[in-house]
Design a protein around this motif. Structure first.
Motif, short mmCIF file in Angstrom:
data_model
loop_
_atom_site.label_atom_id
_atom_site.label_comp_id
_atom_site.label_asym_id
_atom_site.label_seq_id
_atom_site.Cartn_x
_atom_site.Cartn_y
_atom_site.Cartn_z
N MET A 1 48.52 47.59 39.82
CA MET A 1 47.59 46.38 39.49
C MET A 1 47.51 46.39 38.03
O MET A 1 47.49 44.92 37.61
CB MET A 1 46.39 46.54 40.33
CG MET A 1 46.62 46.45 41.99
SD MET A 1 47.29 44.91 42.21
CE MET A 1 46.25 43.57 41.81
N GLN B 1 45.88 34.63 41.81
CA GLN B 1 45.89 35.59 42.70
C GLN B 1 47.03 36.63 42.31
O GLN B 1 48.18 36.28 42.42
CB GLN B 1 45.85 35.37 44.04
CG GLN B 1 45.78 36.64 44.98
CD GLN B 1 45.83 36.32 46.43
OE1 GLN B 1 44.73 35.93 46.92
NE2 GLN B 1 46.73 36.84 47.19
N PRO C 1 37.63 41.33 42.85
CA PRO C 1 38.09 41.54 44.24
C PRO C 1 37.75 40.21 45.01
O PRO C 1 36.59 39.71 44.77
CB PRO C 1 37.29 42.84 44.65
CG PRO C 1 36.20 42.78 43.62
CD PRO C 1 36.74 41.94 42.40
N ILE D 1 42.53 37.45 40.55
CA ILE D 1 41.68 37.77 41.55
C ILE D 1 42.95 38.69 42.41
O ILE D 1 44.15 38.38 42.20
CB ILE D 1 41.25 36.74 42.41
CG1 ILE D 1 42.20 35.84 43.09
CG2 ILE D 1 40.08 36.00 41.80
CD1 ILE D 1 41.58 34.88 44.12
N ALA D 2 42.43 39.39 43.35
CA ALA D 2 43.37 40.17 44.23
C ALA D 2 42.33 40.24 45.56
O ALA D 2 41.22 40.65 45.65
CB ALA D 2 43.62 41.56 43.76
N CYS D 3 42.99 39.76 46.77
CA CYS D 3 42.23 39.71 47.84
C CYS D 3 42.51 41.13 48.94
O CYS D 3 43.43 41.58 48.70
CB CYS D 3 42.64 38.51 48.81
SG CYS D 3 44.69 38.46 49.31
N SER D 4 41.55 41.49 49.44
CA SER D 4 41.59 42.56 50.54
C SER D 4 41.66 41.98 52.01
O SER D 4 41.00 41.14 52.32
CB SER D 4 40.26 43.42 50.26
OG SER D 4 39.09 42.67 50.76
N VAL E 1 40.39 42.30 37.46
CA VAL E 1 40.71 41.90 38.57
C VAL E 1 39.68 41.65 39.34
O VAL E 1 39.22 42.67 39.75
CB VAL E 1 41.99 42.83 39.00
CG1 VAL E 1 42.22 42.02 40.44
CG2 VAL E 1 43.13 42.66 38.09
N ARG F 1 48.36 42.79 36.03
CA ARG F 1 47.43 42.24 35.21
C ARG F 1 48.09 41.90 33.79
O ARG F 1 47.85 40.75 33.11
CB ARG F 1 46.07 43.00 35.16
CG ARG F 1 45.07 42.36 34.44
CD ARG F 1 43.95 43.55 33.82
NE ARG F 1 44.58 44.41 32.97
CZ ARG F 1 44.18 45.70 32.72
NH1 ARG F 1 43.03 45.99 33.06
NH2 ARG F 1 44.92 46.65 32.00
N ASP G 1 40.93 48.88 41.61
CA ASP G 1 39.49 49.06 40.79
C ASP G 1 40.00 48.64 39.16
O ASP G 1 39.17 49.38 38.27
CB ASP G 1 38.90 50.22 40.88
CG ASP G 1 37.97 50.28 42.05
OD1 ASP G 1 37.43 49.25 42.45
OD2 ASP G 1 37.62 51.29 42.61
N THR H 1 42.47 46.10 44.66
CA THR H 1 42.56 45.74 43.02
C THR H 1 42.91 46.94 42.36
O THR H 1 43.12 46.89 41.27
CB THR H 1 41.08 45.26 42.80
OG1 THR H 1 40.30 46.20 42.88
CG2 THR H 1 40.67 44.11 43.58
#
Length: 842
Positions: free
Chosen positions: A171, A154, A208, A188-191, A206, A175, A202, A200
């Motif tokens: 991001m 993450q 979401p 991954i990247a969590c909201s 990556v 990355r 976008d 993310t």
């Protein structure tokens, strides 16, 4: 070749689709000697994965000073996870939140005024790169396909909560650094609140993920989760729920709504050893985090299994039984449900790969109930959410309906878990099976196990005989042991001189990132009735002319201090303790901002106070030119809740503070057309420089509301401070040392401001000790085994959250216990009456 990838269908590991249950388990919150035991405990629960943060400031304790040894040996922890058969989702930050000191961002980052955390900004990214250069190679060597079990990494954490100006640029930088270090598993990247682009940027590459923290009793969980499952499917990725509630009824609802990874936070609890809890999270507006880090998951901080542990085992067995059929299933809204109990108006079902459905039937009430599924009435236990099979093809037959969880199947055998009678319709023939019953229908043996037994199901024979593991032995609650004698040290911990300063410096600027500092000044309080302390954090013990005041813990909010009984030249002493840096970015108070520093702030003498509530000009609504003049908040209008601005000129030859007394709802204040600031009940102050200023106050109009009064305080800063510091390493080294002591029999009374170092003899115990105090008006810090084990505040105190705030945990085989007891001013005499030693069940 071993591989992992994700696509719109789900998670694929070595070519096999998987749906994963994941438990958070944090090496930095556990003794190293308990790592393997806790990892094995998670695996035995049926969960196949753990997620683990890697806190930057746990490994870089001072600029450029790195440690990956002992309890910081994250590589060893990851190797143990692989040995225990657990996949790993690694979360190296750089920001982790996790109610951890500063969200893991090192405190010294705040010393560079041009460095902007969590932004696409060169100074910050340079520091992040140094961290990633240390930690990402460890992950690359242990990722899936390279001999390890890390299946995802993450980048960042809930960035959609933070005001990041260039999300794509930020991001992308993270990355690219991960790719440069050879990370090949999904990034991954969590909201945190459903803003996928906000989490993310976008950025390509990556994935979401979503964190959901719904009300467990909400009927609308399914509709929300299905929406996000559809949104991520449009991006060609599965729904990864990287954080959510712990209740297994809710987890079942997420599963049925399309989640392919479900990671409840926090199933396996731990401890914030040392000075590592954050401060400011979830309060009104701030509070402190306890050293016990426990949110009611299935394993307690001391390692005991709660009843939910068995629920985890049942759900895991259901998922294992359905296997790839479930992993490739598609979530849909299910319309054929009628219940006499509260449930979701839009329940979810999984269209199984190969045919049939699993219908989730959440019972949100507290009484037994009946649901009608496919025209058939079935019983549903309160608080349950069975995954009911509908029209599932079996070998040579069709399972038209089963009203309970299927936990095992073999040729000619179906085993269900239920605490109410089960309805089964097989090839059109219906039967009812009681709990613990069995029946043969259309050549198939049907067995119903109560959930407690289904959690222990080991295997099933072709004739339907089930084999269970031994029932777990629940430890009995041990009686507490009273400690009535301690040894008080003659010596106190040394201080390191930190120089003379015109104004009180921050502790971080003195090299203290965790610990405390002492400030001393001499000043003339003749004709001064009050002092004003601004920007102080975290805990301030203030003594003026020998009188100790109650602790101040206002997270930087201004505090007025009455000194009317003091006159002449007096000495002012302040001891400021860092509890932890903010882990969230909360603009309501200065010390709640992410990256905010700690220290005394500024202490002002209040020279005089002037009421400035009158002579405000009105701007807005229909007020014309020349602007009407009213008292602040005195305009009458039919435009309820519409913003209205009041402006007036104020003057002070010295620095001053505008106090908006009686603020109820937040309002906005700007000075000389500058950037507006928010003023609210907890911080109704605005500092002004010397001179003349135009002040504008904008507030929503409320015809019957109480308008604030405005007063202007002329200020004179207390100057010329001498400082001394004690960081956490100095205090820990002193606690681990030896010196002259005297036997003291409890109770031990202390004066406000007095400190006592106490050595406590602990009998040997294989289970460790929970240490509790029968005490009032005392703050206690404890050390054992060469580490700080936590702090407890007895008596009048701020709000705490996150776990048990009243206990210190001394793990097994951590020798010795040394306490630093601090007497604090308040109602009652500071006193320790008894120490109580309890076991892990206490």
């Amino acid at each position: 070749m071993t591989t992992i990838h994700v696509d719109g269908q789900g998670i694929w590991i070595d070519g096999r689709p998987r749906t994963l249950l994941c438990a958070s388990l944090f090496y930095f919150r556990l003794p190293r000697e308990q790592w393997r035991e806790r990892l094995a405990q998670v695996r035995a629960s049926g969960y196949e994965c753990i997620d683990v943060y890697l806190p930057w400031n746990f490994h870089e304790s001072a600029p450029g000073r790195w440690s990956f040894e002992g309890r910081r040996d994250v590589a060893a922890f990851l190797d143990l996870a692989r040995e225990e058969g657990l996949y790993v989702i690694a979360r190296p930050g750089p920001y982790i939140c996790s109610e951890w000191d500063g969200g893991a961002l090192p405190a010294w980052l705040g010393l560079d005024e041009e460095l902007r955390v969590r932004q696409n900004e060169p100074r910050y990214l340079e520091q992040v790169t140094a961290w990633f250069d240390q930690v990402l190679p460890l992950l690359a060597e242990r990722q899936y396909g390279a001999g390890g079990s890390v299946i995802m990494v993450q980048l960042e954490n809930e960035l959609d909560f933070f005001d990041c100006e260039d999300r794509p640029g930020y991001m992308t930088a993270l990355r690219d650094t991960a790719l440069r270090h050879g990370i090949t598993v999904p990034l991954i990247a969590c909201s945190g609140q459903g803003d996928l682009a906000g989490a993310t940027g976008d950025v390509d590459g990556v994935v979401p993920a979503c964190n959901f923290y719904p009300d467990d009793d909400s009927p609308d969980i399914e509709a929300e989760v299905r929406r996000y499952a559809a949104l991520v499917a449009e991006r060609g990725v599965p729904l990864l729920v990287t954080e959510t509630n712990r209740r297994h009824r809710t987890l079942r609802r997420l599963l049925a709504s399309g989640a392919k990874l479900i990671a409840p936070y926090l199933q396996s609890s731990g401890w914030n050893f040392g000075y590592t809890p954050s401060s400011g999270n979830w309060g009104r507006p701030g509070n402190f985090m306890s050293h016990g880090y426990d949110f009611g998951g299935y394993v307690t901080s001391t390692g005991l299994e709660r009843p939910e542990y068995a629920e985890a085992q049942v759900l895991a067995r259901v998922m294992e039984t359905w296997g790839p059929q479930l992993a490739l299933a598609t979530a849909v809204s299910y319309a054929g449900l009628d219940c006499d109990f509260p449930t979701s108006p839009q329940p979810s079902a999984l269209e199984l790969d190969g045919g049939g459905r699993l219908v989730a039937v959440p019972h949100l009430g507290g009484e037994p109930g009946t649901a009608v599924v496919e025209g058939v009435p079935v019983e549903v236990a309160p608080g349950a959410c069975p995954l009911m099979a509908v029209d599932v093809p079996l070998a040579g037959a069709t399972l038209n309906l089963a009203s309970a969880d299927l936990v095992a199947r073999a040729d000619g055998v179906l085993v269900f878990s239920s605490d109410v009678p089960v309805t089964v319709v097989l090839d059109g023939t219906r039967t009812e099976i009681p709990v613990s019953g069995r029946e043969t229908l259309a050549g198939t043996t049907l067995v119903v196990l109560p959930s407690a037994e289904a959690a222990r199901l080991r295997s099933v024979d072709p004739d339907g005989t089930v084999h269970l593991t031994d029932a777990p032995q629940r430890p009995e609650k041990a009686a507490r042991t009273a400690v009535r004698e301690v040894r008080r040290r003659y010596d106190t911990a040394p201080e390191e001189p930190a120089g003379l300063h015109a104004s009180p410096p921050t502790l971080e600027s003195l090299g203290v990132y965790r610990g405390r500092g002492a400030y001393r000044a001499t000043t003339d309080l003749t004709d001064v009735d009050a002092l004003l302390l601004t920007g102080a954090a975290d805990i301030v013990d203030l003594t003026v002319a020998g009188r100790t005041h109650p602790p101040l813990a206002g997270f930087g909010a201004a505090r007025r201090i009455d000194v009317r009984e003091v006159t002449g030249s007096v000495e002012i002493d302040a001891v400021v303790e860092i509890w932890g840096h903010a882990n969230f970015d909360d603009a309501r108070l200065p010390a709640l901002r992410l990256g905010a520093l700690r220290g005394l702030g500024t202490l002002w003498k209040v020279r005089h106070t002037t009421d400035v509530s009158a002579l405000w000009t009105v701007h807005g609504h229909w007020a014309g030119t020349p602007a009407p003049i009213r008292v602040l908040g005195g305009w009458s209008s039919t435009r309820v809740a519409a913003p209205l601005t009041y402006t007036r000129t104020v003057h002070s030859p010295t620095p001053s503070a505008l106090h908006l007394r009686g603020v109820v709802e937040p309002l906005r204040v700007s000075v000389d057309d500058g950037e507006p600031v928010t003023v609210h009940t907890d911080s109704p102050w605005v500092l002004l420089t010397a001179g003349t200023h135009q002040v504008s106050v904008t507030l929503p109009h409320h015809p019957s509301g109480t308008a604030p009064r405005a007063e202007l305080l002329a200020l004179d800063a207390v100057r010329d401070w001498s400082c001394a510091v004690q960081d956490d390493e100095l205090l820990t080294a002193f606690a681990a040392g030896a010196g002259r002591t005297e036997e003291v029999r409890l109770p031990l009374a202390l004066k406000p401001g007095e400190e006592a170092w106490l050595d406590v003899d602990l009998p040997s115990s294989p289970d460790g000790y929970l240490v509790r105090l029968d005490a009032t008006q005392v703050r206690v810090t404890g050390w054992a085994g060469g580490e700080c084990v936590g702090r407890v505040w007895c008596g009048e105190r701020p709000d705490f959250s996150g776990g048990d705030p009243d206990a210190l945990w001394v793990p097994p085989n951590w020798p010795g216990l040394t306490l630093l007891a601090q007497g604090i001013q308040g109602r009652g005499t500071p006193e320790i009456r008894t120490l109580w030693l309890g076991g892990p069940t206490d």
